[in-house]
Design an enzyme around this catalytic site. Structure first.
Site, PDB file in Angstrom:
ATOM      1  N   ALA A   1       3.664  25.787  49.898  1.00  0.00           N
ATOM      2  CA  ALA A   1       3.862  24.844  50.891  1.00  0.00           C
ATOM      3  C   ALA A   1       3.320  25.256  52.098  1.00  0.00           C
ATOM      4  CB  ALA A   1       5.142  24.282  50.659  1.00  0.00           C
TER       5      ALA A   1
ATOM      6  N   GLU B   1      10.522  31.892  48.043  1.00  0.00           N
ATOM      7  CA  GLU B   1      11.010  30.996  49.447  1.00  0.00           C
ATOM      8  C   GLU B   1      12.382  31.513  49.770  1.00  0.00           C
ATOM      9  OE1 GLU B   1       9.693  30.005  46.372  1.00  0.00           O
ATOM     10  OE2 GLU B   1       8.648  28.043  46.550  1.00  0.00           O
TER      11      GLU B   1
HETATM   12  N1  COA Z   1       1.787  28.016  54.992  1.00  0.00           N
HETATM   13  C1  COA Z   1       0.788  28.160  55.800  1.00  0.00           C
HETATM   14  N2  COA Z   1       0.122  28.776  56.283  1.00  0.00           N
HETATM   15  C2  COA Z   1      -0.246  29.713  55.499  1.00  0.00           C
HETATM   16  C3  COA Z   1       0.357  30.047  54.268  1.00  0.00           C
HETATM   17  C4  COA Z   1       1.463  29.041  53.956  1.00  0.00           C
HETATM   18  N3  COA Z   1       2.340  28.948  52.935  1.00  0.00           N
HETATM   19  N4  COA Z   1       0.295  31.157  53.639  1.00  0.00           N
HETATM   20  C5  COA Z   1      -0.899  31.495  54.373  1.00  0.00           C
HETATM   21  N5  COA Z   1      -1.224  30.799  55.521  1.00  0.00           N
HETATM   22  C6  COA Z   1      -2.034  31.077  56.500  1.00  0.00           C
HETATM   23  C7  COA Z   1      -1.735  32.342  57.682  1.00  0.00           C
HETATM   24  O1  COA Z   1      -0.666  31.742  58.422  1.00  0.00           O
HETATM   25  C8  COA Z   1      -2.994  32.520  58.057  1.00  0.00           C
HETATM   26  O2  COA Z   1      -3.426  31.559  59.124  1.00  0.00           O
HETATM   27  P1  COA Z   1      -3.938  32.079  60.434  1.00  0.00           P
HETATM   28  O3  COA Z   1      -5.347  32.702  60.039  1.00  0.00           O
HETATM   29  O4  COA Z   1      -3.956  30.874  61.188  1.00  0.00           O
HETATM   30  O5  COA Z   1      -2.993  32.989  61.095  1.00  0.00           O
HETATM   31  C9  COA Z   1      -3.807  32.314  56.949  1.00  0.00           C
HETATM   32  O6  COA Z   1      -3.361  31.482  56.072  1.00  0.00           O
HETATM   33  C10 COA Z   1      -4.148  33.619  56.196  1.00  0.00           C
HETATM   34  O7  COA Z   1      -3.016  34.360  55.964  1.00  0.00           O
HETATM   35  P2  COA Z   1      -2.540  35.787  56.176  1.00  0.00           P
HETATM   36  O8  COA Z   1      -1.219  35.708  56.112  1.00  0.00           O
HETATM   37  O9  COA Z   1      -3.227  36.084  57.431  1.00  0.00           O
HETATM   38  O10 COA Z   1      -3.343  36.272  55.068  1.00  0.00           O
HETATM   39  P3  COA Z   1      -2.584  37.867  54.455  1.00  0.00           P
HETATM   40  O11 COA Z   1      -3.714  38.270  53.401  1.00  0.00           O
HETATM   41  O12 COA Z   1      -2.361  38.880  55.321  1.00  0.00           O
HETATM   42  O13 COA Z   1      -1.402  37.305  53.477  1.00  0.00           O
HETATM   43  C11 COA Z   1      -0.076  36.277  52.277  1.00  0.00           C
HETATM   44  C12 COA Z   1      -1.608  36.986  52.467  1.00  0.00           C
HETATM   45  C13 COA Z   1       0.033  35.088  50.914  1.00  0.00           C
HETATM   46  C14 COA Z   1       0.741  37.538  51.416  1.00  0.00           C
HETATM   47  C15 COA Z   1       0.714  35.515  53.320  1.00  0.00           C
HETATM   48  O14 COA Z   1      -0.260  34.780  53.920  1.00  0.00           O
HETATM   49  C16 COA Z   1       2.015  34.805  52.859  1.00  0.00           C
HETATM   50  O15 COA Z   1       2.817  35.498  52.758  1.00  0.00           O
HETATM   51  N6  COA Z   1       1.992  33.650  52.967  1.00  0.00           N
HETATM   52  C17 COA Z   1       3.218  32.865  52.587  1.00  0.00           C
HETATM   53  C18 COA Z   1       3.436  32.755  51.217  1.00  0.00           C
HETATM   54  C19 COA Z   1       4.975  31.965  51.193  1.00  0.00           C
HETATM   55  O16 COA Z   1       5.761  32.253  51.499  1.00  0.00           O
HETATM   56  N7  COA Z   1       4.651  30.915  50.248  1.00  0.00           N
HETATM   57  C20 COA Z   1       5.918  30.189  50.065  1.00  0.00           C
HETATM   58  C21 COA Z   1       5.895  29.104  51.128  1.00  0.00           C
HETATM   59  S1  COA Z   1       7.411  28.137  50.487  1.00  0.00           S
END
Ligand code: COA
Length: 349
Positions: free
Chosen positions: A156, A224
């Protein structure tokens, strides 16, 4: 198992480049139509010149024959292009790319820069796309995937969580449940082509689909608890259904991310394939399913879900559903085809 097929076509790459969405697709297809018409005109002029040149000579018949062949070829090409135009110009969505080809509706979540995070607009667009899946009689099956090489959906949209009240939280979860339930209950088969991160809501979306095929770089998890919440789009229920209580507890409480091979070992995904072959494999599965009796397929989906419904005996449901299948024309056709040693021609009736 890392499935490898002989055709090493870059399915994802071609999807991102060729399967342009909405208006983009319309513009592209129209360009092809114009190009084909220009080619057609060129052929007609060329053939006319040939006629003049060979007029009265013994080659005249050869010239006329070639002219006809060329014109028929161009007409066929044009009709194919026009046909593709009809199927590729579909409703356009703000956050999704969609395409319909050979009865298979492909939905691509298109927020690559945010790793296809499921914000409110994506959920709303998915809702509309699922309506299309239910209502468009040309659609027989569906693939859901994410745009780009990195993510199916990274959950999300956490940016929309800021300042969320309890009531808004309930509404958010309920909305996600409604849409994902409709994916799960779709009478037409839905495959998740998991092409990268499937975290949180992304993992829940994949779990709502009937079948999950993962690319070798896919990663799954329900992180989460790192944010002080629990999965809100059905994850606590579907994860237990798919991998059992013990492993589900472990993933839900540690928030760990697992790779595709581990996900397959746990039963979270059906198969792991080369990234370049992901969509091709999903299409092949759906093409196979599409050769079967459509009513029987929808009834399989109904019966399997009966197992998980409170107050419903799945065995009783199976008896009812079996008898309703026996009453279909496709049952008569299927059994006749077997006895007559020919391929069944199912009509979905
Ligand atoms: N919601 C909103 N934005 C998100 C997102 C999410 N769930 N997951 C990734 N993004 C965004 C990041 O904020 C970033 O945006 P920006 O470039 O404007 O800062 C972009 O996507 C790229 O993500 P980034 O974190 O830089 O990539 P990464 O390769 O370093 O890491 C993940 C990848 C998936 C490990 C990491 O993005 C992450 O942990 N995301 C959240 C996962 C999560 O907790 N999901 C459950 C949500 S309830």
């Amino acid at each position: 198992m890392l499935r490898s097929t002989s055709k090493a076509t870059s399915a994802l790459a071609s999807l991102n480049t060729c399967l342009a969405p909405g208006l983009e697709a319309k513009a592209q297809t129209e360009k092809v139509v114009i190009a084909a018409k220009v080619v057609n005109t060129f052929f007609i002029i060329a053939c006319f010149c040939c006629d003049v040149f060979y007029y009265g000579s013994k080659h005249k018949m050869v010239s006329l024959f070639c002219k006809k062949i060329l014109q028929i070829t161009v007409v066929l090409v044009l009709s194919q292009v026009e046909n593709r135009k009809i199927t590729s110009i579909m409703k356009s969505y703000q956050t999704l790319n969609t395409e319909l080809s050979e009865g298979i509706f492909t939905i691509i979540i298109n927020r690559e820069e945010k790793l296809n995070a499921l914000n409110r607009q994506v959920i709303s667009d998915l809702d509309d796309a699922i309506n299309e899946l239910y209502n468009n009689t040309e659609i027989r099956a569906c693939i859901i995937t994410g745009k780009g090489p990195k993510a199916f959906a990274a959950g999300a949209d956490i940016a929309e969580f800021k300042g969320l009240t309890k009531d808004e939280g309930a509404a958010l979860a309920r909305r996600g449940h409604d849409v994902f339930n409709r994916i799960e209950l779709s009478p037409k088969p839905v495959i998740a082509a998991v092409n990268g991160f499937a975290l949180g809501g992304g993992c829940e979306l994949a779990m709502a689909c009937h079948i999950r095929i993962a690319s070798e770089n896919a990663k799954f998890g329900q992180p989460e608890v790192n944010l002080g919440i629990i999965p809100g789009y059905g994850g606590t229920q579907r994860l237990v259904q798919l991998i059992g209580k013990g492993k589900a507890f472990e993933l839900l409480m540690t928030g760990d991310t697992i790779d595709a091979v581990c996900a397959e070992r746990l039963g979270l995904v059906n198969d792991v394939v080369l990234t370049v072959e992901l969509l091709e494999v999903c299409r092949a599965i759906l093409q196979k399913i599409n050769t079967k009796a459509p009513i029987a397929i929808s009834k399989v989906i109904e019966c399997v879900h009966a197992h998980f419904k409170d107050g419903i005996d799945g065995f009783d449901t199976e008896i009812d559903v079996f008898s309703s299948c026996v009453a279909t024309e496709d049952f008569v056709e299927g059994t006749n085809a077997f006895l007559e040693k020919r391929k069944a021609n199912f009509k979905g009736k």
